[in-house]
Structures are given as C-alpha cells and as structure tokens.
Write a protein that holds these residues in place. Structure first.
Motif, PDB file in Angstrom:
ATOM      1  N   UNK A  18     -50.701 -62.904-129.182  1.00 29.91           N
ATOM      2  CA  UNK A  18     -51.560 -61.931-129.002  1.00 29.91           C
ATOM      3  C   UNK A  18     -52.507 -62.248-127.997  1.00 29.91           C
ATOM      4  N   UNK A  19     -52.519 -61.471-126.539  1.00 24.54           N
ATOM      5  CA  UNK A  19     -52.703 -61.661-125.720  1.00 24.54           C
ATOM      6  C   UNK A  19     -54.471 -62.185-125.698  1.00 24.54           C
ATOM      7  N   UNK A  20     -54.201 -62.663-124.576  1.00 23.22           N
ATOM      8  CA  UNK A  20     -56.282 -62.886-124.465  1.00 23.22           C
ATOM      9  C   UNK A  20     -57.262 -61.949-124.647  1.00 23.22           C
ATOM     10  N   UNK A  21     -56.716 -60.945-123.695  1.00 22.38           N
ATOM     11  CA  UNK A  21     -57.402 -59.387-123.110  1.00 22.38           C
ATOM     12  C   UNK A  21     -57.967 -59.065-124.923  1.00 22.38           C
ATOM     13  N   UNK A  22     -56.947 -58.614-125.822  1.00 21.62           N
ATOM     14  CA  UNK A  22     -57.107 -58.589-126.812  1.00 21.62           C
ATOM     15  C   UNK A  22     -57.414 -59.251-127.876  1.00 21.62           C
ATOM     16  N   UNK A  23     -57.419 -60.977-128.209  1.00 23.04           N
ATOM     17  CA  UNK A  23     -58.342 -61.887-128.557  1.00 23.04           C
ATOM     18  C   UNK A  23     -60.074 -61.037-127.944  1.00 23.04           C
ATOM     19  N   UNK A  24     -60.504 -61.075-126.732  1.00 23.51           N
ATOM     20  CA  UNK A  24     -61.629 -60.917-126.404  1.00 23.51           C
ATOM     21  C   UNK A  24     -62.175 -59.737-126.489  1.00 23.51           C
ATOM     22  N   UNK A  25     -61.186 -58.883-126.565  1.00 24.86           N
ATOM     23  CA  UNK A  25     -62.123 -56.979-126.910  1.00 24.86           C
ATOM     24  C   UNK A  25     -62.021 -57.238-128.475  1.00 24.86           C
ATOM     25  N   UNK A  26     -60.936 -57.253-128.887  1.00 27.35           N
ATOM     26  CA  UNK A  26     -60.689 -56.857-130.475  1.00 27.35           C
ATOM     27  C   UNK A  26     -61.500 -58.406-131.301  1.00 27.35           C
ATOM     28  N   UNK A  27     -61.601 -59.221-131.632  1.00 28.20           N
ATOM     29  CA  UNK A  27     -61.714 -60.165-132.131  1.00 28.20           C
ATOM     30  C   UNK A  27     -63.571 -60.993-131.453  1.00 28.20           C
ATOM     31  N   UNK A  28     -62.973 -60.114-130.347  1.00 28.17           N
ATOM     32  CA  UNK A  28     -64.459 -61.124-129.808  1.00 28.17           C
ATOM     33  C   UNK A  28     -65.319 -59.939-129.768  1.00 28.17           C
ATOM     34  N   UNK A  29     -65.006 -59.305-129.663  1.00 29.91           N
ATOM     35  CA  UNK A  29     -66.546 -57.984-129.139  1.00 29.91           C
ATOM     36  C   UNK A  29     -66.216 -57.928-128.023  1.00 29.91           C
ATOM     37  N   UNK A  30     -66.372 -58.404-126.419  1.00 28.89           N
ATOM     38  CA  UNK A  30     -66.532 -58.558-125.475  1.00 28.89           C
ATOM     39  C   UNK A  30     -66.552 -57.388-124.834  1.00 28.89           C
ATOM     40  N   UNK A  31     -66.969 -56.939-123.741  1.00 32.40           N
ATOM     41  CA  UNK A  31     -67.357 -55.675-123.072  1.00 32.40           C
ATOM     42  C   UNK A  31     -66.110 -55.679-121.708  1.00 32.40           C
ATOM     43  N   UNK A  32     -65.411 -54.709-121.530  1.00 33.68           N
ATOM     44  CA  UNK A  32     -63.937 -55.075-120.639  1.00 33.68           C
ATOM     45  C   UNK A  32     -65.162 -55.969-119.826  1.00 33.68           C
ATOM     46  N   UNK A  33     -65.146 -55.969-119.180  1.00 34.08           N
ATOM     47  CA  UNK A  33     -65.769 -56.549-117.414  1.00 34.08           C
ATOM     48  C   UNK A  33     -66.201 -58.230-117.788  1.00 34.08           C
ATOM     49  N   UNK A  34     -66.250 -58.458-119.279  1.00 34.44           N
ATOM     50  CA  UNK A  34     -66.681 -59.932-119.726  1.00 34.44           C
ATOM     51  C   UNK A  34     -65.170 -60.614-119.965  1.00 34.44           C
ATOM     52  N   UNK A  35     -64.308 -59.819-119.874  1.00 32.06           N
ATOM     53  CA  UNK A  35     -63.234 -60.341-120.105  1.00 32.06           C
ATOM     54  C   UNK A  35     -62.679 -61.008-119.001  1.00 32.06           C
ATOM     55  N   UNK A  36     -61.639 -61.934-119.664  1.00 32.50           N
ATOM     56  CA  UNK A  36     -60.766 -63.190-118.118  1.00 32.50           C
ATOM     57  C   UNK A  36     -60.648 -61.844-117.079  1.00 32.50           C
ATOM     58  N   UNK A  37     -59.826 -60.925-117.794  1.00 31.13           N
ATOM     59  CA  UNK A  37     -58.730 -60.504-116.850  1.00 31.13           C
ATOM     60  C   UNK A  37     -60.080 -59.163-115.795  1.00 31.13           C
ATOM     61  N   UNK A  38     -60.906 -58.620-116.534  1.00 30.73           N
ATOM     62  CA  UNK A  38     -62.129 -57.681-116.419  1.00 30.73           C
ATOM     63  C   UNK A  38     -62.837 -58.592-115.028  1.00 30.73           C
ATOM     64  N   UNK A  39     -63.498 -59.645-115.747  1.00 30.56           N
ATOM     65  CA  UNK A  39     -64.220 -60.061-114.276  1.00 30.56           C
ATOM     66  C   UNK A  39     -63.840 -59.841-113.221  1.00 30.56           C
ATOM     67  N   UNK A  40     -62.776 -60.646-112.862  1.00 23.75           N
ATOM     68  CA  UNK A  40     -62.770 -59.759-110.906  1.00 23.75           C
ATOM     69  C   UNK A  40     -62.531 -58.932-109.824  1.00 23.75           C
ATOM     70  N   UNK A  41     -62.968 -58.261-111.431  1.00 25.98           N
ATOM     71  CA  UNK A  41     -62.809 -56.319-110.783  1.00 25.98           C
ATOM     72  C   UNK A  41     -63.907 -56.163-111.265  1.00 25.98           C
ATOM     73  N   UNK A  42     -65.023 -56.489-112.594  1.00 24.98           N
ATOM     74  CA  UNK A  42     -66.514 -55.926-111.912  1.00 24.98           C
ATOM     75  C   UNK A  42     -67.363 -55.689-111.081  1.00 24.98           C
ATOM     76  N   UNK A  43     -67.463 -56.269-109.982  1.00 27.97           N
ATOM     77  CA  UNK A  43     -68.433 -55.797-109.184  1.00 27.97           C
ATOM     78  C   UNK A  43     -67.907 -54.598-108.900  1.00 27.97           C
ATOM     79  N   UNK A  44     -67.118 -54.017-108.647  1.00 31.68           N
ATOM     80  CA  UNK A  44     -66.268 -52.283-108.551  1.00 31.68           C
ATOM     81  C   UNK A  44     -66.069 -51.411-109.831  1.00 31.68           C
ATOM     82  N   UNK A  45     -66.137 -52.124-110.789  1.00 32.69           N
ATOM     83  CA  UNK A  45     -66.266 -51.626-112.140  1.00 32.69           C
ATOM     84  C   UNK A  45     -67.057 -50.250-112.325  1.00 32.69           C
ATOM     85  N   UNK A  46     -66.186 -48.704-112.408  1.00 33.38           N
ATOM     86  CA  UNK A  46     -67.394 -47.869-113.544  1.00 33.38           C
ATOM     87  C   UNK A  46     -67.765 -47.955-114.010  1.00 33.38           C
TER      88      UNK A  46
END
Length: 252
Positions: free
Chosen positions: A199-227
């Motif tokens: 199970x990928x870290x992103x899958x765990x964070x999005x599905x199991x933890x219910x995090x929004x994409x910009x709060x995931x480990x992969x999404x945080x660095x892009x958060x400043x420019x996320x639409x």
C-alpha cells in the motif's frame, strides 16, 4: 487491504515525461499504448494494460501494467497530474481489483545530469511511495542505445547510484539497465510479481486517513501552487464503495 491470490498483480510504470514508459509497456504487450515523439507525452491519464507473461516454470502469468502520465510535462502542471494519479491510485485501493506488487521507475541515461525538475519529481515519488515500499521498486535507466559513448552512460549510471539512488538501494530497491528488449522488460516485471502486495503512502494518507491531497506527504511540497480543486480534494471512500457495489449489482 489484504492481498488475494485470485487477484491479478499490478505494476506501476513511472517517470518524468519522455523516459520511455510507453515504450517499455509496448515491449510487454505490443501496440497497446501510443508512444510519444521526443519529450511530448501521449499518456494523459493512467492506462491499465493487461499482459500475459511466461516464467521459468512454464506457466503464464497475467499482470496489469499501468502506464502513468509523466510529470514535468510541457502542457500540464505537476499539480494536475498528481491529482489525476491520486484519484486513480485511491480508486484502485478502495476497489481492491488488483494487488499492487511494485513500481518500475524509469530514468533516461541520455540526460547529462539530474535536472532540478527531475530531482523534485524523484523526491515526490519517494514520498508518494513511502520507505516501506522501497523493496518493491526497481530503478531502471533507459535509452542506452541512444548513447554514442557507452562509457559516458556508465559514468552517469554510477553517479545516479552514488548520489541519488543509494538510500533506496540500501532499503531494498533494485537498480538495472533496460536494453529495450521484451525479455528484459518481462524479467523486471516478473521479479516484482513475486513480492508481497504493498500500500503506497499516498493511498494510506488519502483513503485510510482521509487527508486532502495538499496535506499528504507527496502533495505538501506542491501546496503553494495547488489549484482550488486540489486544495479541497479528498477521497470519498463511501462514494467509491457505493459505485463499486452498484456496478457489481448491475453485472449480477
């Protein structure tokens, strides 16, 4: 999600635009995906290709190969591509149709150096996967046939191993060169199919933890420019489950 021996194994093929993902997959299942010219991407959405591979025991093995859109695309933002990939990975995780067995990460040996954009994507790739999955990853250099001097490629390969890939290798990732043949592409995939599902870290964070994409480990660095749609993105697990149940009811 627990693995099921009856489910088909799934392999992701990832890398920046133009590294040869579609070419690699066509070596497994000829003519199934369109290959782009030069650095233009032809893969706009994750595309599942089913291939039947042989092994040393003489048995055929079915596998689902996923051709993923490349980051650092000329026409699409990394944020847009990450959102699309996240939606695909989350849906596959919830539906449980396939067992994710591993990831093949491709890198052009023709690149004289690791560019800033390629390095940023590689870092995001690591965060998307999570260190616990590194043993299910093969790091592959491509386009060796396009080198005029193989020794230059050997020096670049050694630099990748020493400066960028050593940590993943220490944690179980394999490193290899792709010679462009069907046999080697098949060998790389079969190597991963023998591993336990992940199970990928992103899958765990999005599905199991219910995090929004910009709060995931992969999404945080892009958060400043996320639409706006990415800032609000969450994976509606209940909706995905309802859609799956409805589809199965209709099939019944």
């Amino acid at each position: 999600m627990e693995g099921d021996s009856d489910r088909v194994g799934m392999i992701l093929v990832m890398g920046v635009t133009g590294v040869g993902k579609s070419f690699f997959i066509n070596k497994l299942a000829e003519g199934t995906v369109i290959e782009g010219e030069k650095l233009r991407s032809e893969t706009q959405r994750p595309q599942i290709v089913t291939a039947v591979l042989g092994d040393d025991s003489g048995f055929d093995t079915e596998v689902a190969i996923v051709d993923t859109p490349g980051f650092d695309d000329t026409y699409r933002s990394d944020e847009d591509i990450l959102a699309e990939l996240s939606e695909f990975l989350s849906a596959q995780y919830v539906w449980g149709e396939f067992d994710l067995k591993g990831i093949i990460y491709l890198h052009r040996i023709t690149d004289p150096r690791m560019t800033g954009s390629a390095y940023r994507y590689f870092q995001m790739f690591q965060r998307l996967c999570g260190e616990h999955t590194f043993k299910n990853i093969v790091l592959v250099t491509t386009m060796w046939d396009q080198l005029t001097n193989r020794m230059v490629g050997v020096a670049r390969d050694q630099e990748l191993r020493n400066d960028f890939w050593s940590m993943m290798e220490e944690q179980g990732s394999q490193i290899t060169q792709f010679d462009g043949s069907h046999d080697q592409a098949e060998s790389i995939v079969l190597q991963l199919l023998g591993k336990q599902p992940i199970t990928l870290q992103l899958q765990h964070e999005l599905v199991d933890r219910g995090l929004p994409l910009d709060q995931t480990s992969a999404g945080q660095p892009l958060a400043a420019s996320l639409e706006a749609r990415l800032r609000e993105a969450t994976i509606d697990t209940e909706r995905l489950n309802d859609s799956t149940a409805e589809g199965r009811t209709q099939q019944g």
